[in-house]
Design a protein around this motif. Structure first.
Motif: not given
Length: 129
Positions: A40-48
């Motif tokens: 949640p502190t890195n808005e530039e990367t999402q992972m699943r």
């Protein structure tokens, strides 16, 4: 040349443009659930994360949406293990993907199919039957 005492591939990432669409695709085709692993502190990367167990044969991996990294067009092919790759292949088009090579015999090594996801990434399905 040294004899390896481990599998040389330890992780994979499949880059995507729309992480929710890609998640639905892989969950539907592979009949699995991906786990949200975004920071949640890195808005530039999402992972699943794909489900995995480090004590089993194979490797873990994730879908990744990262600023500045384009999806599709790569030259590395990841194969997902299946009981019968024809079953998963049969779900690809309904999930929004394309079949590149239908289930094909590879002799004593089983069968494989090559498909494309909703993001333009190509991957393989492998089974022994």
């Amino acid at each position: 040349m040294a004899n390896l005492k481990f599998n040389p591939v330890v992780w994979f990432e499949i880059y995507v443009e729309d992480i929710d669409r890609a998640t639905r695709f892989y969950e539907n085709v592979l009949s699995i659930r991906l786990e949200d692993a975004s920071d949640p502190t890195n808005e530039e990367t999402q992972m699943r994360f794909f489900p995995g167990n480090m004590e089993w044969h194979g490797t873990g991996g994730a879908l990744v949406k990262m600023k500045g990294v384009k999806a599709g067009g790569g030259n590395v092919l990841v194969y997902f293990a299946c009981e019968d790759c024809g079953v998963e292949e049969g779900r690809v088009e309904a999930a929004g993907g394309k079949i590149i090579q239908p289930k094909t015999s590879i002799g004593e090594h089983g069968f494989c199919a090559i498909v494309q996801d909703t993001e333009g990434n190509v991957f393989g399905l492998h089974s022994m039957k």
